[in-house]
Design a protein around this motif. Structure first.
Motif, PDB file in Angstrom:
ATOM      1  N   GLY A  63      25.206 -11.518 -44.229  1.00 16.04           N
ATOM      2  CA  GLY A  63      24.863 -10.477 -43.208  1.00 16.04           C
ATOM      3  C   GLY A  63      26.179  -9.720 -42.878  1.00 16.04           C
ATOM      4  N   ALA A  64      25.778  -8.610 -42.038  1.00 12.88           N
ATOM      5  CA  ALA A  64      26.978  -7.793 -41.628  1.00 12.88           C
ATOM      6  C   ALA A  64      28.127  -8.624 -41.027  1.00 12.88           C
ATOM      7  CB  ALA A  64      26.536  -6.577 -40.754  1.00 12.88           C
ATOM      8  N   GLY A  65      29.369  -8.392 -41.496  1.00 10.54           N
ATOM      9  CA  GLY A  65      30.398  -9.101 -40.798  1.00 10.54           C
ATOM     10  C   GLY A  65      30.652 -10.652 -41.335  1.00 10.54           C
ATOM     11  N   GLN A  66      29.955 -10.882 -42.272  1.00 13.42           N
ATOM     12  CA  GLN A  66      29.921 -12.202 -42.696  1.00 13.42           C
ATOM     13  C   GLN A  66      30.791 -12.227 -43.891  1.00 13.42           C
ATOM     14  OE1 GLN A  66      26.244 -13.839 -43.298  1.00 13.42           O
ATOM     15  NE2 GLN A  66      25.606 -13.952 -41.237  1.00 13.42           N
ATOM     16  N   PHE A  70      42.542 -24.517 -36.664  1.00 17.73           N
ATOM     17  CA  PHE A  70      43.870 -24.479 -36.384  1.00 17.73           C
ATOM     18  C   PHE A  70      44.198 -23.122 -35.774  1.00 17.73           C
ATOM     19  CE2 PHE A  70      43.155 -28.012 -39.312  1.00 17.73           C
ATOM     20  CZ  PHE A  70      43.140 -29.211 -38.204  1.00 17.73           C
ATOM     21  N   MET A  71      43.396 -22.175 -35.872  1.00 19.05           N
ATOM     22  CA  MET A  71      44.009 -20.819 -35.501  1.00 19.05           C
ATOM     23  C   MET A  71      43.924 -20.426 -34.238  1.00 19.05           C
ATOM     24  SD  MET A  71      42.042 -18.771 -38.583  1.00 19.05           S
ATOM     25  CE  MET A  71      40.574 -19.447 -38.028  1.00 19.05           C
ATOM     26  N   LEU A  72      44.573 -19.727 -33.530  1.00 19.68           N
ATOM     27  CA  LEU A  72      44.623 -19.265 -31.982  1.00 19.68           C
ATOM     28  C   LEU A  72      43.244 -18.705 -31.882  1.00 19.68           C
ATOM     29  CD1 LEU A  72      47.873 -17.295 -31.708  1.00 19.68           C
ATOM     30  CD2 LEU A  72      47.409 -19.902 -31.011  1.00 19.68           C
ATOM     31  N   GLY A  73      42.533 -17.795 -32.624  1.00 18.95           N
ATOM     32  CA  GLY A  73      41.314 -17.236 -32.256  1.00 18.95           C
ATOM     33  C   GLY A  73      39.979 -18.038 -32.675  1.00 18.95           C
ATOM     34  N   GLU A  74      38.825 -17.636 -32.222  1.00 21.08           N
ATOM     35  CA  GLU A  74      37.522 -18.455 -32.477  1.00 21.08           C
ATOM     36  C   GLU A  74      37.101 -17.643 -33.585  1.00 21.08           C
ATOM     37  OE1 GLU A  74      36.273 -16.003 -28.842  1.00 21.08           O
ATOM     38  OE2 GLU A  74      38.009 -16.913 -29.788  1.00 21.08           O
ATOM     39  N   PHE A  75      36.119 -18.335 -34.436  1.00 17.83           N
ATOM     40  CA  PHE A  75      35.468 -17.653 -35.435  1.00 17.83           C
ATOM     41  C   PHE A  75      33.759 -18.299 -35.201  1.00 17.83           C
ATOM     42  CE2 PHE A  75      37.044 -21.224 -37.542  1.00 17.83           C
ATOM     43  CZ  PHE A  75      35.924 -21.871 -38.289  1.00 17.83           C
ATOM     44  N   PHE A  76      33.019 -17.444 -35.794  1.00 14.58           N
ATOM     45  CA  PHE A  76      31.361 -17.951 -35.744  1.00 14.58           C
ATOM     46  C   PHE A  76      30.828 -18.664 -36.937  1.00 14.58           C
ATOM     47  CE2 PHE A  76      26.890 -17.204 -35.697  1.00 14.58           C
ATOM     48  CZ  PHE A  76      26.702 -17.612 -34.458  1.00 14.58           C
ATOM     49  N   LEU A  77      30.792 -19.685 -37.010  1.00 13.50           N
ATOM     50  CA  LEU A  77      30.340 -20.558 -38.158  1.00 13.50           C
ATOM     51  C   LEU A  77      28.905 -20.263 -38.479  1.00 13.50           C
ATOM     52  CD1 LEU A  77      31.201 -22.622 -40.528  1.00 13.50           C
ATOM     53  CD2 LEU A  77      30.477 -24.478 -38.888  1.00 13.50           C
ATOM     54  N   VAL A  78      28.550 -19.878 -39.384  1.00 18.05           N
ATOM     55  CA  VAL A  78      27.114 -19.505 -39.800  1.00 18.05           C
ATOM     56  C   VAL A  78      26.594 -20.694 -40.348  1.00 18.05           C
ATOM     57  CG1 VAL A  78      25.368 -18.221 -40.892  1.00 18.05           C
ATOM     58  CG2 VAL A  78      27.640 -17.306 -39.938  1.00 18.05           C
ATOM     59  N   SER A  79      27.165 -21.276 -41.639  1.00 15.45           N
ATOM     60  CA  SER A  79      26.306 -22.335 -42.420  1.00 15.45           C
ATOM     61  C   SER A  79      27.438 -22.945 -43.361  1.00 15.45           C
ATOM     62  CB  SER A  79      25.123 -21.757 -43.168  1.00 15.45           C
ATOM     63  OG  SER A  79      25.802 -20.943 -43.895  1.00 15.45           O
ATOM     64  N   LEU A  80      26.951 -24.108 -43.622  1.00 13.01           N
ATOM     65  CA  LEU A  80      27.648 -24.974 -44.905  1.00 13.01           C
ATOM     66  C   LEU A  80      26.536 -25.126 -45.848  1.00 13.01           C
ATOM     67  CD1 LEU A  80      29.975 -26.463 -46.444  1.00 13.01           C
ATOM     68  CD2 LEU A  80      29.331 -28.333 -44.970  1.00 13.01           C
ATOM     69  N   THR A  81      26.660 -24.829 -47.027  1.00  7.42           N
ATOM     70  CA  THR A  81      25.917 -25.275 -48.096  1.00  7.42           C
ATOM     71  C   THR A  81      26.328 -26.356 -49.205  1.00  7.42           C
ATOM     72  OG1 THR A  81      24.379 -23.148 -48.015  1.00  7.42           O
ATOM     73  CG2 THR A  81      23.997 -24.715 -49.936  1.00  7.42           C
ATOM     74  N   LEU A  82      26.097 -27.436 -49.423  1.00  6.42           N
ATOM     75  CA  LEU A  82      26.481 -28.244 -50.371  1.00  6.42           C
ATOM     76  C   LEU A  82      25.753 -28.359 -51.553  1.00  6.42           C
ATOM     77  CD1 LEU A  82      27.601 -31.699 -48.210  1.00  6.42           C
ATOM     78  CD2 LEU A  82      28.819 -29.490 -48.903  1.00  6.42           C
TER      79      LEU A  82
END
Length: 868
Positions: free
Chosen positions: A103-106, A130-142
């Protein structure tokens, strides 16, 4: 160097995964609104956007490297303590550019986990940032898990620096388990995650927190700022009961220890924030909500430089939509040329303030004045579920006679029968042809208070007749105000009858305006705010506190909670707060939330399912031969007819879904998480009504299905019906004024003489003034728009990976197809010329319950949730 070489050589012994995430949006909506509140947006001509963006741009780069670590958790094999085994830590690797579904921005990243045959099948994973800023976790696929295949983790969560969390961030696969069926290795993790979300009920919440807890509405006033901004606590008492809101833990006000202090930051659990796309797409419209900064600039320019605080003619009002209001050059010079403010003021390079033309006047500019349209909007307008069948005559009041005297209606049979085509009142009642729009009891107790201000109002009763052609005709309007001496003497009431000529026609138009002012106020405070936004929030809180993300009911309800806590927090800051938009521009003023609290005393959850609502109001009767099990007494009732189609589709979907996971009533009664959830909804979230006998006991599948159907209906279709028509109908202030400022002119008075000479001017001096109109139009347009990333009923942004169970997936697809079929049916109804209430005199089709929509101001579409 060596670790990289080793990694390459050991790839055959690893499980490959793909992580999809988004960087923090530079124009994050919550950062913007907090910054705008802190700076006032008016700093040397609004030039603060640079300051805002520079303050929120993250310091990390697009190369995440070893800054994000993951560990798999087994769902099948346990460690020595009985918990699922935790694998070795691994890190994000290279950026993947070949995934077409992003998606956009992903962004997508490869990740490889060391595979140990003793790990079994993964059921969850830990993640650390471990970074200073946050991020948005969308998914993990195995991919290619031995003896299993692909495993999906749907995450959709903000991940902050690991030091900000007391417990590790964990995510579960898209498998669904009742508590008793949870794999033993995952039981501990499931319970611990819920404990984290519940918190300990103490302390002030921080932005990164994920804690769901309750509080009363004690943050609407601001007594520390000035005494006139003090407001009573709403909720937690028998006098002013209310649903609970999300707890923020802010300190008490210094001048009132029962009130919470106000601040620029209003905590909501981080994952309740607006999504990435919505932030950028809705920026301009959310900025409009800060009209306490922008609108006053315009008011000042219009009032001081033109000395024209009033509309003088109906054409002046219409000019808002075509010619616009000319603005002086020095007014424009105060506004930065950045695009968001150009869009806000609709200048397009011209010095004029414009608004889009409301649908109610797109075809015919004067049909709103007709009696037919006045009555039609009671069943096909923005507040279409208040009208009731009149079953006793004259209608009585439930107000305390010792406090308010005898409030029985003064209407007579003779007055009604003048316009009933030869039918008597008794015959009309027996044949289900007499109806009433009754706004008397809620408004009357406040009239003495609000009439002591610049506002002048009446409590209203409107009598309606069902004609042979299926349309409605107003018969009479009763306007009541308090006795000059005291309330206990009872009201002073006057009855007004339809007229089409002379000054009597102008009097009749004013009488209808007083009715609509009551209706606008009731709509905004009760139909819209209380009965959708406010009552749903406790369900959201209880769901997250007690239903695990792997619980089937959590998965069912989650789409219907999207963005609701966030928009509610925004409302508490600028809409329903002391001297906010509602208090400033609507009838009830400072008593607005107090009125809705008094009406919450009569709120009954089970009566907000559509069939029960129709039966309670007497506009339908039970009929087993009908497709919906009930028969409408007003056959051409657009809201009810369309709504029943949507209701049945929702209920069928919920029945299929619930029946898949609960094979017996015992399974419902023995579901520990479900029971804890429902108990807390009743005893805490709606705790002021906990002793009501109408609550479901939640012991059977039937109760669970009905409760979920009602909740989904409220959050989706009911909210759509009372929200997205606000600007199409109310954007034309003449049609739906929000305030009245004069009483009805009496014969022999100067006002009466003025009415006979210039009824438009008198009408405009009576209803909402120009400044308040500008504010109302601005906000109603915001509330009536769809975002580009809206999720509509029958859709889920997660695609088909929100659950791993195939039967619920297939049932959901059938639900989507059914809604598409319903939309075709509703379009056909609107093309049926025999259904005269579908369009009415204004020639505006009823489209509010069409399931789908494009973005923007469309007057259609049913989002999954109360998202605006």
């Amino acid at each position: 160097m060596y670790s990289g070489v080793k990694s390459i050589f050991n790839r055959g012994q690893k499980v490959k995964g793909t992580v999809i995430l988004m960087h923090k949006n530079v124009l994050d909506i919550n950062e913007i609104t907090a910054a705008q509140s802190a700076t006032g947006l008016i700093k040397g001509g609004f030039n603060v956007v640079g300051d805002i963006t520079s303050s929120i741009i993250d310091t990390y780069t697009s190369s995440f490297g070893r800054s994000v670590a993951l560990r798999l958790i087994s769902a099948t094999n346990v460690d020595g303590s009985g918990k699922g085994k935790v694998g070795k830590k691994t890190y994000l690797e290279g950026l993947v550019t070949s995934i077409p579904i992003l998606g956009a921005g992903q962004s997508a990243f490869d990740v490889h986990f060391e595979w140990d045959s003793e790990m079994g099948i993964p059921g969850a994973f830990y993640i650390e940032n471990f970074m200073l800023g946050e991020f948005f976790l969308v998914s993990l696929t195995l991919e290619d898990i031995p003896i299993h295949g692909t495993i999906n983790f749907v995450c959709n969560s903000w991940i902050y620096n690991a030091k900000k969390y007391k417990t590790k961030r964990i995510f579960f696969t898209n498998k669904t388990y009742l508590p008793s069926e949870t794999p033993a290795p995952l039981v501990y993790y499931r319970q611990e995650e819920l404990k984290t979300l519940r918190g300990d009920g103490t302390g002030e919440r921080k932005e990164s927190d994920r804690i769901y807890d309750y509080d009363v509405y004690n943050d609407l006033g601001d007594p520390d700022k000035k005494e006139s901004l003090a407001r009573p606590v709403v909720g937690g008492s028998n006098n002013l009961p209310y649903p609970r809101r999300g707890r923020t833990g802010r300190k008490h006000a210094k001048k009132d220890d029962k009130s919470e202090s106000r601040s620029d930051f209003v905590y909501i659990p981080r994952d309740e924030s607006f999504g990435h796309l919505k932030s950028s797409d809705f920026l301009v419209y959310i900025l409009k909500s800060a009209s306490q900064n922008v609108i006053p600039q315009l008011r000042s320019a219009l009032t001081l430089q033109f000395n024209q605080p009033e509309f003088n003619t109906f054409e002046d009002v219409r000019s808002l939509y075509h010619g616009g209001i000319e603005l002086p050059t020095n007014a424009l010079s105060k506004i930065s040329p950045i695009p968001v403010f150009q869009e806000l003021l609709r200048t397009d390079g011209e010095s004029a303030l414009k608004f889009p033309r409301p649908k109610v006047v797109e075809v015919n500019q004067s049909a709103w004045m007709t009696d037919g349209e006045f009555a039609r909007e009671m069943i096909a307008g923005v507040n279409p579920h208040i009208i009731k069948r009149l079953q006793e005559f004259p209608p009585k009041s439930k107000l305390d006679t010792q406090l308010y005297g005898d409030n029985t209606s003064t209407i007579t049979e003779e007055q009604l029968q003048l316009n009933m085509d030869g039918v008597t009142v008794e015959e009309a009642i027996q044949n289900n042809r007499l109806y009433i729009l009754d706004h008397h009891d809620p408004i009357f107790p406040y009239l003495r208070k609000i009439n002591s201000t610049d506002t002048k109002a009446y409590a209203t009763r409107t009598f309606i007749f069902l004609q042979n052609d299926g349309t409605l005709k107003p018969l009479a309007i009763e306007l009541s105000k308090p006795h000059p001496q005291e309330d206990s003497y009872g009201p002073v009431s006057n009855v007004y009858l339809p007229a089409s000529e002379g000054v009597e026609a102008s009097i009749w138009l004013l009488a209808k305006a007083y009715v609509v002012v009551n209706d606008s106020c009731f709509h905004q405070l009760v139909s819209h705010w209380l009965n959708t936004h406010a009552v749903v929030e406790p369900f959201i809180i209880a769901t997250n506190r007690h239903l695990s993300v792997v619980h089937p009911i959590h998965k069912l309800l989650l789409p219907h909670y999207r963005d609701t806590m966030n928009i509610n927090a925004l409302a508490r800051n600028v809409l329903v707060n002391a001297e906010g938009i509602i208090e400033s521009t609507f009838l009830m003023g400072r008593y607005s939330l107090e009125l809705s609290a008094l009406l919450y005393k009569d709120w009954v959850f089970i009566e907000h399912g559509l069939p029960n609502d129709l039966l309670k109001r007497g506009v339908a009767v039970e009929d087993p031969t009908s497709p919906h099990g009930i028969r409408l007494l007003i056959e051409d009732y657009p809201y009810a007819a369309d709504g029943l189609e949507i209701w049945d589709a929702i209920k069928s979907w919920v029945e299929e879904y619930v029946s898949f996971y609960y094979t017996s009533d015992a399974a419902v009664a023995q579901d520990s998480e479900l029971q804890a959830f429902w108990r807390e909804v009743v005893e805490v979230g709606h705790g002021d009504l906990k002793n009501a006998t109408w609550w479901f006991k939640m012991q059977t599948c039937t109760e669970l299905i009905e409760a979920c159907t009602i909740l989904i209906w409220i959050a989706s279709a009911h909210h759509a019906a009372v929200n997205f028509g606000q600007y199409p109908y109310g954007g034309y202030i003449l049609n739906r004024p929000t305030k009245s400022r004069r009483h009805m002119p009496e014969k022999g008075s100067a006002e009466y003489a003025e009415l006979s000479k210039n009824f438009q001017k008198v009408y405009l001096r009576t209803i909402t003034p120009k400044n308040d109109t500008l504010t109302d139009l601005t906000i109603l347009e915001v509330l009536s728009r769809h975002a580009s990333d809206e999720q509509y009923l029958g859709q889920r942004n997660e695609g088909e990976v929100w659950t791993s169970d195939s039967q619920p997936l297939e049932a959901f697809k059938r639900f989507g197809r059914k809604l598409a079929e319903i939309e075709v049916k509703l379009i056909e109804r609107n093309n049926d010329e025999s259904l005269r209430n579908r369009y009415g005199p204004v020639n505006m089709p009823y489209t509010l319950l069409y399931p789908s929509s494009e973005k923007g101001l469309t007057c259609r579409g049913i989002p999954n949730s109360i998202s605006i």
